[in-house]
Write an enzyme that holds these catalytic residues in place. Structure first.
Site, PDB file in Angstrom:
ATOM      1  N   HIS A  14      -4.745 -12.341   0.632  1.00  0.00           N
ATOM      2  CA  HIS A  14      -4.588 -12.705  -0.780  1.00  0.00           C
ATOM      3  C   HIS A  14      -3.754 -11.626  -1.464  1.00  0.00           C
ATOM      4  CE1 HIS A  14      -6.662 -14.357  -4.675  1.00  0.00           C
ATOM      5  NE2 HIS A  14      -5.437 -13.912  -4.932  1.00  0.00           N
ATOM      6  N   HIS A  16      -0.081 -11.446  -3.888  1.00  0.00           N
ATOM      7  CA  HIS A  16       1.085 -12.071  -4.520  1.00  0.00           C
ATOM      8  C   HIS A  16       2.232 -11.074  -4.425  1.00  0.00           C
ATOM      9  CE1 HIS A  16      -1.501 -15.181  -6.441  1.00  0.00           C
ATOM     10  NE2 HIS A  16      -2.393 -14.207  -6.364  1.00  0.00           N
ATOM     11  N   HIS A 194      -6.487 -20.882  -5.387  1.00  0.00           N
ATOM     12  CA  HIS A 194      -7.324 -20.043  -6.235  1.00  0.00           C
ATOM     13  C   HIS A 194      -8.355 -20.957  -6.900  1.00  0.00           C
ATOM     14  CE1 HIS A 194      -4.212 -17.109  -5.688  1.00  0.00           C
ATOM     15  NE2 HIS A 194      -4.674 -16.273  -6.592  1.00  0.00           N
ATOM     16  N   GLU A 197     -12.321 -18.100  -9.841  1.00  0.00           N
ATOM     17  CA  GLU A 197     -12.033 -16.738 -10.303  1.00  0.00           C
ATOM     18  C   GLU A 197     -12.569 -16.669 -11.735  1.00  0.00           C
ATOM     19  OE1 GLU A 197      -7.854 -15.865 -10.843  1.00  0.00           O
ATOM     20  OE2 GLU A 197      -8.173 -13.681 -10.924  1.00  0.00           O
ATOM     21  N   ASP A 276      -2.839  -8.280  -6.730  1.00  0.00           N
ATOM     22  CA  ASP A 276      -1.605  -7.799  -7.381  1.00  0.00           C
ATOM     23  C   ASP A 276      -1.688  -6.272  -7.463  1.00  0.00           C
ATOM     24  OD1 ASP A 276      -0.420 -10.482  -8.370  1.00  0.00           O
ATOM     25  OD2 ASP A 276      -2.520 -10.540  -9.003  1.00  0.00           O
TER      26      ASP A 276
END
Ligand code: HPA
Ligand code: ZN
Length: 315
Positions: A14, A16, A194, A197, A276
């Site tokens: 996971h 980005h 996703h 979350e 991220d």
């Protein structure tokens, strides 16, 4: 101090790529592409990395991605991430990229894809890091725009293993993309999304039942629904959990409240990921370190989490 965590062989499931754009590279690319930035320097940009929720982060993440213009830019972004993987013993990665973030700014799809893919191929050869690339649709945009993106991707079908779904979760349930995910699966692509979350457990059910996902990205809100918990345990559906992301975006108020180890001990196939890393304060090892510091994760639990990541690979 965290050498033993760094040394564990791991997969990252996971991540980005646009979220691995460090402020230093962001400024360097702005200069190379002659783009004026609204921040005076790296420190000013970094100090803007304080978020109350997912949307506040996304606003900055999309603004930052504007410096990515050329094939070389996408190559440099991806290569910098792969060097981090090498330094942290991430031996396999399945990163996301968001083509619409770029095509909507007039950057051709193939410019984005060629830069990313060339770096990933070089990473296999030169760094020994294997990969599977995931094309992620932006869920705040329409189904029609997702279909258009899938169509643009099809000439490059062999460059990906799966499609995913990211961006603003609330108000954009998985069912909005059922047909485009059906189409992707008919092309032989796997699916992830996703879910859970910020969104409710119902979104996780939809992602499983309508989008037929292989893994749940985040999924931490599954714990609110006992029937859902039983299903993900029984079917051993992996969760790609991102602890630093969850605290930076206030999904949990504090790392000590994070439920990842609770899930692990209940038999959920949870994995540790960075989401991220440029925005949330760390790559995979830093995420493991946070669990050690704040949750008292044991060596045995760390090994199981790392093994889960290797077992939950799509390729
Ligand atoms: N959630 C949703 N969309 C995203 C994220 C995230 O954590 N990171 C980048 N796009
Ligand atoms: Zn994410």
């Amino acid at each position: 101090m965290y050498d033993w965590l760094n040394a564990l062989p791991k997969a990252e499931l996971h991540l980005h790529l646009e979220g691995s754009l460090e402020p230093e590279l962001l400024f360097a690319l702005a200069e190379r592409n002659k783009i004026a930035l609204p921040w005076n320097n790296v420190e000013a940009l970094r100090s803007a990395y304080a978020f109350n929720n997912l949307q506040e982060f996304l606003d900055l993440y999309y603004a930052g991605a504007d410096v990515l213009r050329t094939e070389q830019d996408f190559y440099d972004l991806t290569w910098a991430y792969l060097l981090k993987c090498k330094a942290q013993n991430v031996i396999h990665t399945e990163p996301f990229f968001d083509p619409q973030t770029h095509t909507d700014r007039g950057i051709p799809f193939e410019v984005v894809l060629r830069g990313i893919k060339q770096a990933l191929v070089d990473g296999e050869k030169q760094l020994g890091i294997s990969h599977g690339l995931i094309l992620s649709f932006l869920r705040h945009l329409s189904e029609e725009e997702a279909f258009k993106t899938l169509e643009q991707a099809m000439p490059f079908r062999d460059a990906f293993i799966a499609v995913g779904l990211d961006s603003s979760e609330m108000g954009h349930p998985p069912r909005k993309f059922q047909r485009v995910f059906d189409k992707a699966r008919s092309e032989g692509l796997l699916t992830v999304a996703h879910a859970g979350e910020e969104g409710p457990p119902e979104y996780i059910w939809e992602a499983l039942d309508l989008l037929k996902i292989e893994r749940i990205d985040h999924g931490v809100r599954a714990i609110e629904d006992e029937r859902l918990m039983q299903r993900i345990i029984d079917e051993q559906i992996p969760l790609t959990v991102c602890p630093l992301s969850n605290t930076k975006l206030c999904v949990f108020d504090d790392m000590r409240q994070h439920n990842i180890l609770q899930m692990l001990e209940r038999g959920v196939k949870v994995t540790v990921n960075s989401d991220d890393p440029a925005y949330f304060g760390g790559y995979v090892t830093e995420n493991f370190a946070a669990l050690y510091d704040s949750l008292g994760m044991t060596q045995e639990q760390a090994k199981r989490l790392a093994q889960n990541s290797l077992d939950a690979r799509l390729v």
